[in-house]
Design a protein around this motif. Structure first.
Motif, PDB file in Angstrom:
ATOM      1  N   GLN A   1       0.833  -1.205   0.000  1.00 59.51           N
ATOM      2  CA  GLN A   1       0.000   0.000   0.000  1.00 59.51           C
ATOM      3  C   GLN A   1       0.869   1.258   0.000  1.00 59.51           C
ATOM      4  O   GLN A   1       0.555   2.226  -0.701  1.00 59.51           O
ATOM      5  CB  GLN A   1      -0.941  -0.002   1.210  1.00 59.51           C
ATOM      6  N   ILE A   2       1.936   1.252   0.767  1.00 59.51           N
ATOM      7  CA  ILE A   2       2.859   2.399   0.783  1.00 59.51           C
ATOM      8  C   ILE A   2       3.386   2.648  -0.621  1.00 59.51           C
ATOM      9  O   ILE A   2       3.413   3.790  -1.101  1.00 59.51           O
ATOM     10  CB  ILE A   2       4.007   2.153   1.782  1.00 59.51           C
ATOM     11  N   ASP A   3       3.785   1.590  -1.310  1.00 59.36           N
ATOM     12  CA  ASP A   3       4.296   1.719  -2.671  1.00 59.36           C
ATOM     13  C   ASP A   3       3.200   2.158  -3.639  1.00 59.36           C
ATOM     14  O   ASP A   3       3.430   3.038  -4.474  1.00 59.36           O
ATOM     15  CB  ASP A   3       4.901   0.393  -3.142  1.00 59.36           C
ATOM     16  N   ALA A   4       2.020   1.572  -3.518  1.00 59.48           N
ATOM     17  CA  ALA A   4       0.922   1.887  -4.439  1.00 59.48           C
ATOM     18  C   ALA A   4       0.466   3.337  -4.328  1.00 59.48           C
ATOM     19  O   ALA A   4       0.073   3.948  -5.326  1.00 59.48           O
ATOM     20  CB  ALA A   4      -0.260   0.943  -4.188  1.00 59.48           C
ATOM     21  N   TYR A   5       0.504   3.896  -3.125  1.00 58.40           N
ATOM     22  CA  TYR A   5       0.036   5.269  -2.907  1.00 58.40           C
ATOM     23  C   TYR A   5       1.178   6.283  -2.808  1.00 58.40           C
ATOM     24  O   TYR A   5       0.946   7.428  -2.423  1.00 58.40           O
ATOM     25  CB  TYR A   5      -0.844   5.324  -1.654  1.00 58.40           C
ATOM     26  N   PHE A   6       2.389   5.876  -3.166  1.00 57.20           N
ATOM     27  CA  PHE A   6       3.540   6.788  -3.211  1.00 57.20           C
ATOM     28  C   PHE A   6       3.731   7.524  -1.885  1.00 57.20           C
ATOM     29  O   PHE A   6       3.763   8.754  -1.839  1.00 57.20           O
ATOM     30  CB  PHE A   6       3.396   7.787  -4.369  1.00 57.20           C
ATOM     31  N   GLU A   7       3.859   6.756  -0.821  1.00 56.37           N
ATOM     32  CA  GLU A   7       4.022   7.348   0.496  1.00 56.37           C
ATOM     33  C   GLU A   7       5.465   7.218   0.984  1.00 56.37           C
ATOM     34  O   GLU A   7       6.318   6.620   0.339  1.00 56.37           O
ATOM     35  CB  GLU A   7       3.039   6.709   1.476  1.00 56.37           C
ATOM     36  N   LEU A   8       5.720   7.835   2.129  1.00 58.18           N
ATOM     37  CA  LEU A   8       7.032   7.876   2.771  1.00 58.18           C
ATOM     38  C   LEU A   8       8.085   8.439   1.817  1.00 58.18           C
ATOM     39  O   LEU A   8       7.988   9.601   1.446  1.00 58.18           O
ATOM     40  CB  LEU A   8       7.404   6.507   3.348  1.00 58.18           C
ATOM     41  N   ASN A   9       9.058   7.659   1.395  1.00 54.24           N
ATOM     42  CA  ASN A   9      10.143   8.188   0.560  1.00 54.24           C
ATOM     43  C   ASN A   9       9.675   8.658  -0.816  1.00 54.24           C
ATOM     44  O   ASN A   9      10.392   9.390  -1.491  1.00 54.24           O
ATOM     45  CB  ASN A   9      11.254   7.155   0.395  1.00 54.24           C
ATOM     46  N   HIS A  10       8.492   8.237  -1.222  1.00 52.59           N
ATOM     47  CA  HIS A  10       7.965   8.623  -2.538  1.00 52.59           C
ATOM     48  C   HIS A  10       6.886   9.701  -2.436  1.00 52.59           C
ATOM     49  O   HIS A  10       6.276  10.051  -3.439  1.00 52.59           O
ATOM     50  CB  HIS A  10       7.412   7.395  -3.260  1.00 52.59           C
TER      51      HIS A  10
END
Length: 182
Positions: free
Chosen positions: A106-115
């Motif tokens: 989910q973090i990767d899919a929604y471009f969270e944290l470092n993205h």
């Protein structure tokens, strides 16, 4: 039913953005959600709302801060947005991700944290406009919103998807206090 957490600009600027968005026939983004800066995307914000008390506590412990809107930019060719600058915003985003506890997928899919790229979406090709419309809209947005405003963030808005692809206010949470606005 999904949720997102955002920062709402001052009412007069929000209305200016909506008026600008509606100048492009077919731009249906105004039917999806009001202008806002996404603080936390859907990942981890579950239907049971177990995360909401943690979000309230995080807001209570966070002091108001300033953000600066900036020049229009693109995510690929599909999304036109106003850029946002604020050191404090990144820290609050990280805290919200921590309390929502999304999966890595989910973090990767929604471009969270470092993205994470703070932004205020103006238009998307998935909401009725062509790539060329977005290209044409960018210089108009630069002219319309320059000088780009800065404003104090003193609340966070939790949105709820009440019908498919339509997000409305669930609750406003004041920063730095225990009060809550409905």
């Amino acid at each position: 039913m999904q949720h997102i957490i955002g920062l709402v600009p001052p009412e007069d600027f929000k209305e200016k953005v909506i008026h600008f968005q509606k100048r492009w026939t077919g731009n249906t983004i105004t039917e999806v959600v009001e202008p806002h800066i996404t603080l936390k995307a859907q990942g981890g914000l579950t239907r049971d709302r177990k995360w909401l008390d943690h979000v309230r506590e995080t807001c209570r412990r966070t002091k108001p801060f300033r953000i600066q809107l900036g020049a229009p930019a693109f995510f690929g060719e599909e999304v036109l947005y106003l850029s946002v600058r604020s050191d404090k915003l990144y820290g609050l985003h990280k805290q919200m991700v921590r309390v929502a506890a999304p999966t890595q997928e989910q973090i990767d899919a929604y471009f969270e944290l470092n993205h994470f790229v703070p932004h205020m979406t103006l238009a998307k090709t998935s909401h009725g406009l062509s790539k060329q419309d977005l290209i044409d809209m960018a210089p108009a947005a630069d002219k319309e919103f320059r000088p780009f405003p800065a404003f104090e963030v003193n609340r966070v808005r939790v949105y709820e998807e009440r019908s498919p692809n339509t997000y409305t206010k669930l609750e406003d949470l004041s920063l730095g206090s225990i009060s809550r606005m409905r």
